[in-house]
Scaffold this motif. Sequence first.
Motif, PDB file in Angstrom:
ATOM      1  N   LEU A  32      43.864  56.536  45.671  1.00 46.75           N
ATOM      2  CA  LEU A  32      42.660  57.295  45.057  1.00 46.75           C
ATOM      3  C   LEU A  32      41.679  55.856  44.165  1.00 46.75           C
ATOM      4  N   HIS A  33      42.867  55.975  43.150  1.00 49.31           N
ATOM      5  CA  HIS A  33      43.176  55.578  41.692  1.00 49.31           C
ATOM      6  C   HIS A  33      42.282  54.080  42.561  1.00 49.31           C
ATOM      7  N   ILE A  34      43.455  53.258  43.391  1.00 50.12           N
ATOM      8  CA  ILE A  34      43.162  52.258  43.681  1.00 50.12           C
ATOM      9  C   ILE A  34      41.002  51.744  44.696  1.00 50.12           C
ATOM     10  N   ALA A  35      41.011  52.931  44.895  1.00 45.54           N
ATOM     11  CA  ALA A  35      39.756  53.201  45.572  1.00 45.54           C
ATOM     12  C   ALA A  35      38.956  52.875  44.679  1.00 45.54           C
ATOM     13  N   ALA A  36      39.143  54.143  43.749  1.00 42.22           N
ATOM     14  CA  ALA A  36      37.814  54.018  42.182  1.00 42.22           C
ATOM     15  C   ALA A  36      37.792  53.055  41.835  1.00 42.22           C
ATOM     16  N   ALA A  37      38.788  52.002  41.571  1.00 42.56           N
ATOM     17  CA  ALA A  37      38.893  50.347  40.905  1.00 42.56           C
ATOM     18  C   ALA A  37      37.930  49.702  41.999  1.00 42.56           C
ATOM     19  N   THR A  38      38.259  49.887  43.258  1.00 43.13           N
ATOM     20  CA  THR A  38      37.564  49.134  43.824  1.00 43.13           C
ATOM     21  C   THR A  38      36.005  49.417  43.997  1.00 43.13           C
ATOM     22  N   ILE A  39      35.771  50.920  43.528  1.00 37.99           N
ATOM     23  CA  ILE A  39      34.079  51.016  43.687  1.00 37.99           C
ATOM     24  C   ILE A  39      32.941  49.705  43.101  1.00 37.99           C
ATOM     25  N   GLU A  40      34.123  50.326  41.573  1.00 36.63           N
ATOM     26  CA  GLU A  40      33.722  50.176  40.519  1.00 36.63           C
ATOM     27  C   GLU A  40      33.315  48.559  40.452  1.00 36.63           C
ATOM     28  N   LEU A  41      34.610  47.571  40.668  1.00 33.68           N
ATOM     29  CA  LEU A  41      34.283  46.570  40.988  1.00 33.68           C
ATOM     30  C   LEU A  41      32.897  46.546  42.056  1.00 33.68           C
ATOM     31  N   ILE A  42      33.338  46.342  43.125  1.00 35.15           N
ATOM     32  CA  ILE A  42      31.958  45.974  43.268  1.00 35.15           C
ATOM     33  C   ILE A  42      30.654  46.387  43.674  1.00 35.15           C
ATOM     34  N   ARG A  43      30.710  47.452  42.474  1.00 34.42           N
ATOM     35  CA  ARG A  43      29.183  47.971  41.596  1.00 34.42           C
ATOM     36  C   ARG A  43      28.792  47.347  40.774  1.00 34.42           C
ATOM     37  N   THR A  44      29.612  46.257  40.169  1.00 32.11           N
ATOM     38  CA  THR A  44      29.667  45.639  38.864  1.00 32.11           C
ATOM     39  C   THR A  44      30.220  43.900  38.776  1.00 32.11           C
ATOM     40  N   GLY A  45      30.494  43.983  40.476  1.00 32.10           N
ATOM     41  CA  GLY A  45      31.141  42.311  40.315  1.00 32.10           C
ATOM     42  C   GLY A  45      30.237  41.563  40.949  1.00 32.10           C
ATOM     43  N   ASP A  46      30.277  40.498  41.316  1.00 34.19           N
ATOM     44  CA  ASP A  46      29.942  39.505  42.230  1.00 34.19           C
ATOM     45  C   ASP A  46      29.484  39.350  43.917  1.00 34.19           C
ATOM     46  N   THR A  47      30.090  39.864  44.578  1.00 36.68           N
ATOM     47  CA  THR A  47      30.704  40.046  45.654  1.00 36.68           C
ATOM     48  C   THR A  47      31.426  41.651  46.464  1.00 36.68           C
ATOM     49  N   LEU A  48      30.687  42.064  47.315  1.00 39.57           N
ATOM     50  CA  LEU A  48      30.553  43.465  48.225  1.00 39.57           C
ATOM     51  C   LEU A  48      32.111  43.024  48.689  1.00 39.57           C
ATOM     52  N   ARG A  49      33.168  41.935  49.091  1.00 41.82           N
ATOM     53  CA  ARG A  49      33.984  42.000  49.662  1.00 41.82           C
ATOM     54  C   ARG A  49      35.184  41.127  47.881  1.00 41.82           C
ATOM     55  N   PRO A  50      35.647  41.721  47.417  1.00 42.11           N
ATOM     56  CA  PRO A  50      37.142  41.269  46.314  1.00 42.11           C
ATOM     57  C   PRO A  50      37.749  40.437  46.764  1.00 42.11           C
ATOM     58  N   ASP A  51      38.487  39.849  46.165  1.00 48.26           N
ATOM     59  CA  ASP A  51      39.733  39.611  46.135  1.00 48.26           C
ATOM     60  C   ASP A  51      41.444  40.536  46.183  1.00 48.26           C
ATOM     61  N   GLY A  52      41.790  40.350  46.770  1.00 49.61           N
ATOM     62  CA  GLY A  52      42.896  41.284  46.395  1.00 49.61           C
ATOM     63  C   GLY A  52      43.273  41.311  44.909  1.00 49.61           C
ATOM     64  N   GLU A  53      43.473  39.960  44.696  1.00 52.70           N
ATOM     65  CA  GLU A  53      43.917  39.716  42.714  1.00 52.70           C
ATOM     66  C   GLU A  53      43.152  39.992  41.691  1.00 52.70           C
ATOM     67  N   ALA A  54      41.214  40.616  42.528  1.00 53.07           N
ATOM     68  CA  ALA A  54      40.779  41.111  41.816  1.00 53.07           C
ATOM     69  C   ALA A  54      40.856  42.535  41.324  1.00 53.07           C
ATOM     70  N   VAL A  55      40.680  43.331  43.246  1.00 50.48           N
ATOM     71  CA  VAL A  55      41.434  44.673  43.032  1.00 50.48           C
ATOM     72  C   VAL A  55      42.155  45.088  41.923  1.00 50.48           C
ATOM     73  N   ALA A  56      43.339  44.462  42.879  1.00 54.37           N
ATOM     74  CA  ALA A  56      44.548  44.884  41.242  1.00 54.37           C
ATOM     75  C   ALA A  56      44.489  44.329  40.045  1.00 54.37           C
ATOM     76  N   ALA A  57      44.197  43.871  39.292  1.00 55.04           N
ATOM     77  CA  ALA A  57      44.023  43.781  37.990  1.00 55.04           C
ATOM     78  C   ALA A  57      42.458  44.667  38.042  1.00 55.04           C
ATOM     79  N   ALA A  58      41.599  44.829  38.243  1.00 51.46           N
ATOM     80  CA  ALA A  58      40.988  46.175  38.536  1.00 51.46           C
ATOM     81  C   ALA A  58      41.501  47.753  38.581  1.00 51.46           C
ATOM     82  N   ALA A  59      42.309  47.557  38.933  1.00 50.22           N
ATOM     83  CA  ALA A  59      43.273  49.004  39.138  1.00 50.22           C
ATOM     84  C   ALA A  59      44.647  49.111  38.200  1.00 50.22           C
ATOM     85  N   GLY A  60      43.960  47.731  37.595  1.00 51.17           N
ATOM     86  CA  GLY A  60      45.878  47.963  36.746  1.00 51.17           C
ATOM     87  C   GLY A  60      47.163  47.914  37.112  1.00 51.17           C
ATOM     88  N   VAL A  61      46.987  47.063  38.555  1.00 47.06           N
ATOM     89  CA  VAL A  61      48.866  47.528  39.312  1.00 47.06           C
ATOM     90  C   VAL A  61      48.864  45.930  39.798  1.00 47.06           C
TER      91      VAL A  61
END
Length: 226
Positions: A32-61
Amino acid sequence: MTPDAPPADAVSDAAAPDPVADEHLEHARLRLHIAAATIELIRTGDTLRPDGEAVAAAAGVDNEVLQREFPTWQSLLAVTVMRWHEARIAPLLAEAGGEGAAAFLERLIAANLADPRMMRLLVSTLTEGADTSNPAAPFYRNQYEGFHRTVHHLFEQDVAAGREPATVDPRRAADQLLALYEGLQLQAMLRNGFDVLAAFRDVTAQLRRGWAADVHMEPVTGVYEL
Protein backbone atom coordinates in the motif's frame (compact mmCIF):
# COMPACT_ATOMS: atom_id res chain seq x y z
CA MET A 1 -20.35 -21.57 41.02
CA THR A 2 -17.43 -19.87 39.34
CA PRO A 3 -16.02 -21.28 36.11
CA ASP A 4 -12.65 -22.92 36.22
CA ALA A 5 -9.81 -20.63 35.17
CA PRO A 6 -8.19 -21.59 31.84
CA PRO A 7 -4.83 -23.27 32.07
CA ALA A 8 -1.91 -20.89 32.22
CA ASP A 9 -0.44 -22.28 29.01
CA ALA A 10 -3.72 -21.61 27.16
CA VAL A 11 -3.64 -17.97 28.26
CA SER A 12 -0.07 -17.54 27.15
CA ASP A 13 -0.80 -19.17 23.79
CA ALA A 14 -3.78 -16.86 23.17
CA ALA A 15 -1.71 -13.79 23.95
CA ALA A 16 1.31 -14.88 21.95
CA PRO A 17 1.93 -12.89 18.74
CA ASP A 18 1.34 -14.63 15.42
CA PRO A 19 4.49 -14.12 13.36
CA VAL A 20 2.80 -15.26 10.15
CA ALA A 21 -0.06 -12.77 10.58
CA ASP A 22 2.39 -10.00 11.44
CA GLU A 23 4.40 -10.78 8.32
CA HIS A 24 1.28 -10.65 6.13
CA LEU A 25 0.27 -7.33 7.67
CA GLU A 26 3.69 -5.81 7.11
CA HIS A 27 3.69 -7.13 3.56
CA ALA A 28 0.30 -5.50 2.88
CA ARG A 29 1.44 -2.21 4.41
CA LEU A 30 4.52 -2.18 2.19
CA ARG A 31 2.46 -2.75 -0.95
CA LEU A 32 0.00 0.00 0.00
CA HIS A 33 2.90 2.35 0.73
CA ILE A 34 4.39 1.70 -2.71
CA ALA A 35 0.99 2.19 -4.34
CA ALA A 36 0.47 5.49 -2.50
CA ALA A 37 3.92 6.71 -3.57
CA THR A 38 3.14 5.73 -7.16
CA ILE A 39 -0.11 7.72 -7.08
CA GLU A 40 1.69 10.86 -5.94
CA LEU A 41 4.43 10.33 -8.52
CA ILE A 42 1.87 10.06 -11.31
CA ARG A 43 0.03 13.15 -10.07
CA THR A 44 3.15 15.29 -10.04
CA GLY A 45 5.45 13.67 -12.60
CA ASP A 46 5.87 13.92 -16.35
CA THR A 47 4.38 10.57 -17.30
CA LEU A 48 1.43 8.35 -16.40
CA ARG A 49 3.72 5.33 -16.46
CA PRO A 50 6.90 6.03 -14.46
CA ASP A 51 9.72 3.51 -14.58
CA GLY A 52 10.71 1.24 -11.73
CA GLU A 53 13.63 3.38 -10.58
CA ALA A 54 11.43 6.43 -10.22
CA VAL A 55 8.79 4.47 -8.29
CA ALA A 56 11.38 2.93 -5.97
CA ALA A 57 12.91 6.34 -5.28
CA ALA A 58 9.49 7.88 -4.59
CA ALA A 59 8.59 5.05 -2.21
CA GLY A 60 12.00 5.06 -0.53
CA VAL A 61 12.61 1.35 -1.17
CA ASP A 62 15.29 -0.59 -2.98
CA ASN A 63 14.67 -1.66 -6.57
CA GLU A 64 14.88 -5.27 -5.41
CA VAL A 65 12.03 -4.69 -2.96
CA LEU A 66 9.88 -3.10 -5.65
CA GLN A 67 10.62 -5.94 -8.05
CA ARG A 68 9.73 -8.51 -5.40
CA GLU A 69 6.40 -6.89 -4.58
CA PHE A 70 5.48 -5.90 -8.13
CA PRO A 71 7.36 -7.94 -10.73
CA THR A 72 5.68 -6.14 -13.66
CA TRP A 73 4.26 -2.72 -14.43
CA GLN A 74 0.86 -4.37 -14.95
CA SER A 75 0.85 -5.69 -11.37
CA LEU A 76 1.78 -2.29 -9.94
CA LEU A 77 -0.75 -0.54 -12.20
CA ALA A 78 -3.60 -2.79 -11.08
CA VAL A 79 -2.97 -2.30 -7.36
CA THR A 80 -2.28 1.44 -7.71
CA VAL A 81 -5.34 2.30 -9.78
CA MET A 82 -7.75 0.20 -7.75
CA ARG A 83 -6.34 1.52 -4.47
CA TRP A 84 -6.94 5.08 -5.70
CA HIS A 85 -10.37 4.29 -7.11
CA GLU A 86 -11.66 2.49 -4.01
CA ALA A 87 -10.33 5.17 -1.65
CA ARG A 88 -12.31 7.88 -3.43
CA ILE A 89 -15.47 5.82 -4.00
CA ALA A 90 -16.25 5.25 -0.31
CA PRO A 91 -16.76 8.92 0.71
CA LEU A 92 -18.62 9.67 -2.53
CA LEU A 93 -21.04 6.83 -1.85
CA ALA A 94 -21.59 8.12 1.67
CA GLU A 95 -22.31 11.62 0.35
CA ALA A 96 -24.68 10.45 -2.38
CA GLY A 97 -26.35 7.70 -0.34
CA GLY A 98 -29.52 9.72 0.08
CA GLU A 99 -29.44 11.31 -3.37
CA GLY A 100 -29.06 8.40 -5.72
CA ALA A 101 -27.18 7.03 -8.70
CA ALA A 102 -27.11 10.17 -10.84
CA ALA A 103 -25.85 12.27 -7.93
CA PHE A 104 -23.15 9.71 -7.21
CA LEU A 105 -21.88 9.77 -10.81
CA GLU A 106 -22.01 13.56 -10.91
CA ARG A 107 -19.86 13.72 -7.78
CA LEU A 108 -17.53 11.17 -9.35
CA ILE A 109 -17.11 13.38 -12.42
CA ALA A 110 -16.25 16.32 -10.16
CA ALA A 111 -13.67 14.13 -8.37
CA ASN A 112 -12.19 13.14 -11.74
CA LEU A 113 -11.82 16.78 -12.72
CA ALA A 114 -9.91 17.38 -9.48
CA ASP A 115 -7.51 14.48 -10.17
CA PRO A 116 -7.17 14.37 -13.99
CA ARG A 117 -3.93 12.43 -14.33
CA MET A 118 -5.14 9.52 -12.22
CA MET A 119 -8.44 9.55 -14.12
CA ARG A 120 -6.56 9.25 -17.40
CA LEU A 121 -4.61 6.32 -15.98
CA LEU A 122 -7.85 4.67 -14.85
CA VAL A 123 -9.34 4.99 -18.34
CA SER A 124 -6.21 3.42 -19.82
CA THR A 125 -6.91 0.27 -17.78
CA LEU A 126 -10.05 -0.29 -19.86
CA THR A 127 -7.83 -1.42 -22.72
CA GLU A 128 -5.92 -3.64 -20.30
CA GLY A 129 -9.19 -5.28 -19.28
CA ALA A 130 -10.29 -5.71 -22.89
CA ASP A 131 -7.05 -7.52 -23.82
CA THR A 132 -7.69 -11.19 -23.05
CA SER A 133 -3.96 -11.91 -23.31
CA ASN A 134 -3.27 -9.56 -20.39
CA PRO A 135 -3.03 -11.55 -17.12
CA ALA A 136 -4.64 -8.63 -15.27
CA ALA A 137 -7.71 -8.58 -17.57
CA PRO A 138 -9.91 -10.75 -15.29
CA PHE A 139 -9.10 -8.46 -12.36
CA TYR A 140 -10.11 -5.32 -14.26
CA ARG A 141 -13.27 -6.93 -15.60
CA ASN A 142 -14.27 -8.04 -12.12
CA GLN A 143 -13.68 -4.54 -10.76
CA TYR A 144 -15.76 -3.03 -13.54
CA GLU A 145 -18.62 -5.46 -12.87
CA GLY A 146 -18.51 -4.37 -9.23
CA PHE A 147 -18.74 -0.72 -10.28
CA HIS A 148 -21.79 -1.50 -12.44
CA ARG A 149 -23.41 -3.36 -9.53
CA THR A 150 -22.90 -0.31 -7.33
CA VAL A 151 -24.70 2.00 -9.77
CA HIS A 152 -27.44 -0.60 -10.31
CA HIS A 153 -27.98 -0.92 -6.56
CA LEU A 154 -28.11 2.86 -6.14
CA PHE A 155 -30.78 3.07 -8.83
CA GLU A 156 -32.80 0.34 -7.15
CA GLN A 157 -32.70 2.47 -4.01
CA ASP A 158 -33.80 5.48 -6.08
CA VAL A 159 -36.88 3.62 -7.30
CA ALA A 160 -37.69 2.32 -3.81
CA ALA A 161 -37.39 5.82 -2.32
CA GLY A 162 -39.45 7.43 -5.10
CA ARG A 163 -36.57 9.50 -6.47
CA GLU A 164 -36.95 7.81 -9.84
CA PRO A 165 -40.09 6.41 -11.56
CA ALA A 166 -41.27 2.99 -10.42
CA THR A 167 -41.83 2.00 -14.06
CA VAL A 168 -38.15 2.19 -15.02
CA ASP A 169 -35.95 -0.91 -15.07
CA PRO A 170 -33.01 -0.21 -12.69
CA ARG A 171 -30.58 -2.32 -14.69
CA ARG A 172 -31.47 -0.58 -17.96
CA ALA A 173 -31.21 2.82 -16.26
CA ALA A 174 -27.81 1.88 -14.77
CA ASP A 175 -26.58 0.88 -18.25
CA GLN A 176 -27.72 4.24 -19.61
CA LEU A 177 -26.18 6.26 -16.80
CA LEU A 178 -22.85 4.45 -17.11
CA ALA A 179 -22.83 4.86 -20.90
CA LEU A 180 -23.42 8.57 -20.38
CA TYR A 181 -20.78 8.87 -17.65
CA GLU A 182 -18.11 7.00 -19.59
CA GLY A 183 -18.83 8.63 -22.95
CA LEU A 184 -18.72 12.13 -21.52
CA GLN A 185 -15.54 11.35 -19.56
CA LEU A 186 -13.84 10.27 -22.78
CA GLN A 187 -14.95 13.46 -24.51
CA ALA A 188 -13.69 15.54 -21.58
CA MET A 189 -10.22 14.03 -21.99
CA LEU A 190 -10.11 14.58 -25.75
CA ARG A 191 -11.97 17.86 -26.28
CA ASN A 192 -10.54 21.11 -24.99
CA GLY A 193 -13.05 23.30 -23.20
CA PHE A 194 -15.71 20.58 -22.96
CA ASP A 195 -17.91 21.14 -19.87
CA VAL A 196 -18.44 17.56 -18.79
CA LEU A 197 -20.47 18.40 -15.68
CA ALA A 198 -22.91 20.62 -17.58
CA ALA A 199 -23.28 17.97 -20.29
CA PHE A 200 -23.92 15.25 -17.70
CA ARG A 201 -26.62 17.30 -15.98
CA ASP A 202 -28.27 18.15 -19.28
CA VAL A 203 -28.42 14.59 -20.62
CA THR A 204 -29.42 13.17 -17.23
CA ALA A 205 -32.41 15.52 -17.25
CA GLN A 206 -33.36 14.19 -20.69
CA LEU A 207 -33.00 10.60 -19.49
CA ARG A 208 -35.26 11.31 -16.55
CA ARG A 209 -37.95 12.65 -18.85
CA GLY A 210 -37.75 9.43 -20.83
CA TRP A 211 -37.91 7.32 -17.68
CA ALA A 212 -40.91 9.25 -16.41
CA ALA A 213 -42.69 8.80 -19.75
CA ASP A 214 -41.89 5.08 -19.67
CA VAL A 215 -40.98 5.12 -23.35
CA HIS A 216 -40.51 1.68 -24.90
CA MET A 217 -39.87 0.67 -28.49
CA GLU A 218 -42.63 -1.40 -30.07
CA PRO A 219 -41.50 -4.93 -31.03
CA VAL A 220 -40.56 -5.39 -34.69
CA THR A 221 -42.65 -7.95 -36.58
CA GLY A 222 -42.81 -9.35 -40.07
CA VAL A 223 -39.76 -9.89 -42.25
CA TYR A 224 -37.47 -8.13 -39.73
CA GLU A 225 -38.50 -10.33 -36.81
CA LEU A 226 -35.69 -12.48 -35.39
